[in-house]
Design a protein around this motif. Sequence first.
Motif, PDB file in Angstrom:
ATOM      1  N   LEU A  29       0.817  -1.216   0.000  1.00 11.35           N
ATOM      2  CA  LEU A  29       0.000   0.000   0.000  1.00 11.35           C
ATOM      3  C   LEU A  29       0.853   1.270   0.000  1.00 11.35           C
ATOM      4  O   LEU A  29       0.609   2.189  -0.779  1.00 11.35           O
ATOM      5  N   ASP A  30       1.860   1.314   0.875  1.00  9.78           N
ATOM      6  CA  ASP A  30       2.694   2.513   0.966  1.00  9.78           C
ATOM      7  C   ASP A  30       3.582   2.676  -0.256  1.00  9.78           C
ATOM      8  O   ASP A  30       3.783   3.797  -0.727  1.00  9.78           O
ATOM      9  N   GLU A  31       4.114   1.566  -0.769  1.00  8.35           N
ATOM     10  CA  GLU A  31       4.965   1.629  -1.951  1.00  8.35           C
ATOM     11  C   GLU A  31       4.175   2.185  -3.135  1.00  8.35           C
ATOM     12  O   GLU A  31       4.647   3.086  -3.837  1.00  8.35           O
ATOM     13  N   VAL A  32       2.967   1.682  -3.331  1.00  5.53           N
ATOM     14  CA  VAL A  32       2.127   2.160  -4.434  1.00  5.53           C
ATOM     15  C   VAL A  32       1.722   3.618  -4.198  1.00  5.53           C
ATOM     16  O   VAL A  32       1.727   4.424  -5.130  1.00  5.53           O
ATOM     17  N   ALA A  33       1.413   3.967  -2.959  1.00  6.85           N
ATOM     18  CA  ALA A  33       1.064   5.357  -2.650  1.00  6.85           C
ATOM     19  C   ALA A  33       2.227   6.287  -2.985  1.00  6.85           C
ATOM     20  O   ALA A  33       2.029   7.366  -3.554  1.00  6.85           O
ATOM     21  N   GLY A  34       3.447   5.864  -2.659  1.00  6.04           N
ATOM     22  CA  GLY A  34       4.624   6.663  -2.999  1.00  6.04           C
ATOM     23  C   GLY A  34       4.794   6.805  -4.509  1.00  6.04           C
ATOM     24  O   GLY A  34       5.082   7.891  -5.015  1.00  6.04           O
ATOM     25  N   ASP A  35       4.597   5.679  -5.216  1.00  7.87           N
ATOM     26  CA  ASP A  35       4.670   5.706  -6.685  1.00  7.87           C
ATOM     27  C   ASP A  35       3.651   6.680  -7.255  1.00  7.87           C
ATOM     28  O   ASP A  35       3.967   7.495  -8.126  1.00  7.87           O
ATOM     29  N   LEU A  36       2.414   6.571  -6.776  1.00  6.88           N
ATOM     30  CA  LEU A  36       1.339   7.416  -7.305  1.00  6.88           C
ATOM     31  C   LEU A  36       1.578   8.888  -6.982  1.00  6.88           C
ATOM     32  O   LEU A  36       1.304   9.764  -7.816  1.00  6.88           O
ATOM     33  N   GLY A  37       2.109   9.156  -5.793  1.00 10.47           N
ATOM     34  CA  GLY A  37       2.449  10.537  -5.450  1.00 10.47           C
ATOM     35  C   GLY A  37       3.506  11.082  -6.394  1.00 10.47           C
ATOM     36  O   GLY A  37       3.429  12.234  -6.830  1.00 10.47           O
ATOM     37  N   GLY A  38       4.485  10.250  -6.734  1.00 10.42           N
ATOM     38  CA  GLY A  38       5.518  10.657  -7.682  1.00 10.42           C
ATOM     39  C   GLY A  38       4.957  10.910  -9.065  1.00 10.42           C
ATOM     40  O   GLY A  38       5.335  11.883  -9.738  1.00 10.42           O
ATOM     41  N   ILE A  39       4.048  10.038  -9.500  1.00  9.98           N
ATOM     42  CA  ILE A  39       3.416  10.217 -10.812  1.00  9.98           C
ATOM     43  C   ILE A  39       2.609  11.511 -10.827  1.00  9.98           C
ATOM     44  O   ILE A  39       2.641  12.270 -11.795  1.00  9.98           O
ATOM     45  N   LYS A  40       1.914  11.768  -9.736  1.00  5.49           N
ATOM     46  CA  LYS A  40       1.114  12.996  -9.637  1.00  5.49           C
ATOM     47  C   LYS A  40       2.015  14.223  -9.766  1.00  5.49           C
ATOM     48  O   LYS A  40       1.673  15.181 -10.469  1.00  5.49           O
ATOM     49  N   GLU A  41       3.178  14.188  -9.101  1.00  7.80           N
ATOM     50  CA  GLU A  41       4.125  15.301  -9.200  1.00  7.80           C
ATOM     51  C   GLU A  41       4.661  15.437 -10.621  1.00  7.80           C
ATOM     52  O   GLU A  41       4.808  16.549 -11.131  1.00  7.80           O
ATOM     53  N   ASN A  90      -6.410   0.135 -21.811  1.00  9.34           N
ATOM     54  CA  ASN A  90      -7.873   0.299 -21.806  1.00  9.34           C
ATOM     55  C   ASN A  90      -8.310   1.706 -22.205  1.00  9.34           C
ATOM     56  O   ASN A  90      -9.487   2.053 -22.082  1.00  9.34           O
ATOM     57  N   ARG A  91      -7.365   2.530 -22.682  1.00 10.07           N
ATOM     58  CA  ARG A  91      -7.647   3.916 -23.104  1.00 10.07           C
ATOM     59  C   ARG A  91      -8.276   4.743 -21.981  1.00 10.07           C
ATOM     60  O   ARG A  91      -9.206   5.523 -22.211  1.00 10.07           O
ATOM     61  N   ARG A  92      -7.749   4.592 -20.774  1.00 11.91           N
ATOM     62  CA  ARG A  92      -8.286   5.314 -19.624  1.00 11.91           C
ATOM     63  C   ARG A  92      -7.253   6.237 -18.975  1.00 11.91           C
ATOM     64  O   ARG A  92      -7.454   6.696 -17.859  1.00 11.91           O
ATOM     65  N   LEU A  93      -6.145   6.496 -19.660  1.00 15.78           N
ATOM     66  CA  LEU A  93      -5.107   7.348 -19.063  1.00 15.78           C
ATOM     67  C   LEU A  93      -5.622   8.736 -18.707  1.00 15.78           C
ATOM     68  O   LEU A  93      -5.131   9.347 -17.762  1.00 15.78           O
ATOM     69  N   PHE A  94      -6.616   9.218 -19.437  1.00 13.35           N
ATOM     70  CA  PHE A  94      -7.178  10.540 -19.143  1.00 13.35           C
ATOM     71  C   PHE A  94      -7.692  10.629 -17.712  1.00 13.35           C
ATOM     72  O   PHE A  94      -7.744  11.703 -17.124  1.00 13.35           O
ATOM     73  N   ALA A  95      -8.057   9.476 -17.127  1.00 14.57           N
ATOM     74  CA  ALA A  95      -8.595   9.457 -15.768  1.00 14.57           C
ATOM     75  C   ALA A  95      -7.525   9.127 -14.724  1.00 14.57           C
ATOM     76  O   ALA A  95      -7.836   9.028 -13.534  1.00 14.57           O
ATOM     77  N   LEU A  96      -6.260   8.984 -15.139  1.00 15.58           N
ATOM     78  CA  LEU A  96      -5.199   8.613 -14.202  1.00 15.58           C
ATOM     79  C   LEU A  96      -5.071   9.581 -13.019  1.00 15.58           C
ATOM     80  O   LEU A  96      -4.968   9.123 -11.872  1.00 15.58           O
ATOM     81  N   PRO A  97      -5.102  10.900 -13.219  1.00 22.31           N
ATOM     82  CA  PRO A  97      -5.016  11.790 -12.050  1.00 22.31           C
ATOM     83  C   PRO A  97      -6.148  11.553 -11.044  1.00 22.31           C
ATOM     84  O   PRO A  97      -5.915  11.568  -9.833  1.00 22.31           O
ATOM     85  N   ASP A  98      -7.356  11.300 -11.537  1.00 16.98           N
ATOM     86  CA  ASP A  98      -8.486  11.015 -10.641  1.00 16.98           C
ATOM     87  C   ASP A  98      -8.299   9.667  -9.942  1.00 16.98           C
ATOM     88  O   ASP A  98      -8.687   9.501  -8.788  1.00 16.98           O
ATOM     89  N   MET A  99      -7.712   8.697 -10.654  1.00 17.81           N
ATOM     90  CA  MET A  99      -7.439   7.386 -10.053  1.00 17.81           C
ATOM     91  C   MET A  99      -6.440   7.532  -8.906  1.00 17.81           C
ATOM     92  O   MET A  99      -6.599   6.924  -7.844  1.00 17.81           O
ATOM     93  N   ILE A 100      -5.415   8.342  -9.138  1.00 19.66           N
ATOM     94  CA  ILE A 100      -4.397   8.577  -8.110  1.00 19.66           C
ATOM     95  C   ILE A 100      -5.039   9.217  -6.886  1.00 19.66           C
ATOM     96  O   ILE A 100      -4.836   8.772  -5.752  1.00 19.66           O
ATOM     97  N   ASP A 101      -5.843  10.253  -7.110  1.00 18.93           N
ATOM     98  CA  ASP A 101      -6.518  10.931  -5.994  1.00 18.93           C
ATOM     99  C   ASP A 101      -7.434   9.973  -5.238  1.00 18.93           C
ATOM    100  O   ASP A 101      -7.476   9.995  -4.009  1.00 18.93           O
ATOM    101  N   ALA A 102      -8.161   9.125  -5.966  1.00 16.69           N
ATOM    102  CA  ALA A 102      -9.084   8.181  -5.330  1.00 16.69           C
ATOM    103  C   ALA A 102      -8.320   7.153  -4.489  1.00 16.69           C
ATOM    104  O   ALA A 102      -8.742   6.815  -3.379  1.00 16.69           O
ATOM    105  N   TYR A 103      -7.206   6.666  -5.009  1.00 16.36           N
ATOM    106  CA  TYR A 103      -6.387   5.695  -4.262  1.00 16.36           C
ATOM    107  C   TYR A 103      -5.869   6.323  -2.971  1.00 16.36           C
ATOM    108  O   TYR A 103      -5.993   5.754  -1.888  1.00 16.36           O
ATOM    109  N   LEU A 104      -5.267   7.512  -3.102  1.00 21.06           N
ATOM    110  CA  LEU A 104      -4.690   8.181  -1.935  1.00 21.06           C
ATOM    111  C   LEU A 104      -5.764   8.554  -0.912  1.00 21.06           C
ATOM    112  O   LEU A 104      -5.539   8.463   0.297  1.00 21.06           O
TER     113      LEU A 104
END
Length: 186
Positions: A29-41, A90-104
């Motif tokens: 959970l924390d490793e993925v959260a760190g990854d997603l935070g980095g992607i968001k940045e 799946n052609r859903r990259l447009f929603a990646l920022p929202d996915m990151i926010d939802a996960y966090l």
Amino acid sequence: MASTSIGPSGIAARYATALFDLADEKKALDEVAGDLGGIKEMLAGSEDLRRVVRSPVLSRDEQGRAMAEVLEKAGVSELTRKFVGLVAANRRLFALPDMIDAYLAELARRRGEVTADVVAATKLTAPQTKALTDQLRKVVGQKVSVNVAVDPSLLGGMIVKVGSRMVDSSLRTKLNKLQLAMKGIG
């Protein structure tokens, strides 16, 4: 009857839940959260990367390869890379920022944390961020996770939003209020 899970936020919630369950199962959970935070940045800091994520012109393969290369160089975990690859396929990259926010947000909720979104006129130093976090913890009465963004147009001060509560102590807002008050005088 229309479903409320249609659209980016519904897509984001479903993908984020799936990733959360997978990360929980793999004790990452924390490793993925760190990854997603980095992607968001990275997304916040690169117009080119945002273009790759949003572009309807690029094929699935092009988007997937571009993201795979970026994530590989960033040292993102295999689970996160596979997840972003699936999202691209799946052609859903447009929603990646929202996915990151939802996960966090889900991670914070399960930990009993409240997320505070802070917009400051200048980048906060580590001691300033810690002091702000400590103050918010006292006010809210529980653990607080602080997301800080910078908006130089505020001129000074900051805007803090915790849940439905917002405090705007920015210089821009104070000047706007003063300007309105002065119009009433003249």
